[in-house]
Design an enzyme around this catalytic site. Structure first.
Site, PDB file in Angstrom:
ATOM      1  N   ARG A  77      -3.264 -10.013   5.071  1.00 55.12           N
ATOM      2  CA  ARG A  77      -3.687 -10.165   3.676  1.00 55.12           C
ATOM      3  C   ARG A  77      -2.578  -9.634   2.786  1.00 55.12           C
ATOM      4  O   ARG A  77      -2.236  -8.449   2.853  1.00 55.12           O
ATOM      5  CB  ARG A  77      -4.990  -9.401   3.442  1.00 55.12           C
ATOM      6  CG  ARG A  77      -5.562  -9.513   2.033  1.00 55.12           C
ATOM      7  CD  ARG A  77      -6.882  -8.752   1.939  1.00 55.12           C
ATOM      8  NE  ARG A  77      -7.498  -8.859   0.621  1.00 55.12           N
ATOM      9  CZ  ARG A  77      -7.212  -8.049  -0.409  1.00 55.12           C
ATOM     10  NH1 ARG A  77      -6.337  -7.051  -0.254  1.00 55.12           N
ATOM     11  NH2 ARG A  77      -7.804  -8.215  -1.572  1.00 55.12           N
ATOM     12  N   LYS A 108       0.810  -1.212   0.000  1.00 53.90           N
ATOM     13  CA  LYS A 108       0.000   0.000   0.000  1.00 53.90           C
ATOM     14  C   LYS A 108       0.845   1.265   0.000  1.00 53.90           C
ATOM     15  O   LYS A 108       2.043   1.249   0.254  1.00 53.90           O
ATOM     16  CB  LYS A 108      -0.984  -0.028   1.174  1.00 53.90           C
ATOM     17  CG  LYS A 108      -2.079  -1.063   0.937  1.00 53.90           C
ATOM     18  CD  LYS A 108      -3.238  -0.957   1.884  1.00 53.90           C
ATOM     19  CE  LYS A 108      -4.351  -1.927   1.459  1.00 53.90           C
ATOM     20  NZ  LYS A 108      -5.479  -1.924   2.400  1.00 53.90           N
TER      21      LYS A 108
END
Length: 282
Positions: A257, A217
């Site tokens: 995740r 991210k």
């Protein structure tokens, strides 16, 4: 599938399988059905406890696809992976897709909207009996950046997640079927993501298993910027992701995740060996 919090040495690894043309890191690589199934099987072989299949990109600024397109992308993949014995979660905000994939063999629903995007979702989950990941969310991808306004990000995210839990319980979803995700990168700036991670104990203290989704991210790209300030591209953030995963596991996260399952699995094994004095457990 049990969703009870495991020992820290058994933090679950959820492998990401985007069956989309436009996901921020790997869009288009697995849009083909055969390629998607092959990658899902590969993630399982690399150590993924769960393969998370998504048919709609949630990257900032992305536009929605219709339910028919999303279902067409994910249903055959979910069905084939489930038939091969792979535990599958489905990354969707639509009750229609959740119900269809549950019938196709999905073991869990991962809803990035926490039930806010579709008022029918809670009922669909209650009917399916599947575990439900409620992520913190304030709006769809096209709007999320403008919604990253907080006075107390940790307190506000906790309160908003509590509201989603209450709504789920009121709809008949069993308490033991609920998991939480603080929603890193969703209506969050980098400083918000770091504060949420530093205060992960706040979310663990809510009494539900917690999933951490930091993989590749933007906030990792920022901290890894070049000397001229250029953020590290998504493909170069896997080591940083593994670092976040080991720290989250050490603090008691139920799962992480990730895109890079093999690297994350290795990192978690080393962290567990460190913690257990070299004794291999589970």
């Amino acid at each position: 599938m049990s969703v009870q919090p495991p020992e820290p040495s058994r933090c679950r690894v959820m492998g990401i399988l985007n069956v989309t043309p436009d996901s921020f890191s790997d869009g288009g690589r697995y849009l083909d059905h055969a390629a998607a199934v092959a990658h899902g099987l590969r993630l399982r072989e690399q150590g993924a406890d769960i393969v998370d299949v998504g048919g709609e990109s949630t990257r900032p600024g992305s536009e929605r696809v219709d339910a028919a397109t999303e279902s067409e992308r994910v249903l055959p993949v979910v069905r084939e992976l489930a038939e091969a014995g792979v535990p599958v979660s489905v990354d969707t905000t639509r009750a229609e897709v959740a119900a269809a994939t549950a019938r196709a063999g999905a073991a869990m629903i991962n809803d990035v909207s926490g039930g806010l995007a579709d008022p029918e979702m809670a009922g669909a989950i209650a009917d399916s009996g599947l575990p439900w990941i409620l992520m913190h969310w304030r709006g769809h991808s096209r709007d999320m950046n403008s919604l990253a306004v907080y006075e107390d990000v940790v307190g506000e995210v906790r309160a908003e997640l509590s509201g989603r839990v209450e709504a789920a319980l009121a709809a008949g979803v069993p308490e033991g079927s609920i998991l939480l995700d603080p929603g890193l990168g969703f209506a969050k700036k980098a400083e918000h993501d770091w504060l949420l991670l530093r205060r992960l104990d706040t979310f663990l203290g809510m009494g539900f298993p917690v999933l951490v989704g930091a993989s590749r991210k933007r906030f990792l790209g920022s901290v890894l910027s070049d000397s001229d300030g250029t953020p590290r591209p998504a493909a170069g953030r896997d080591v940083a992701t593994a670092a976040i995963s080991t720290l989250a596991a050490d603090r008691g996260a139920w799962g992480v995740r990730v895109h890079d399952v093999s690297g994350t699995t290795d990192a978690l094994k080393v962290a567990a060996a460190w913690r257990n004095g070299g004794e291999i457990r589970g």
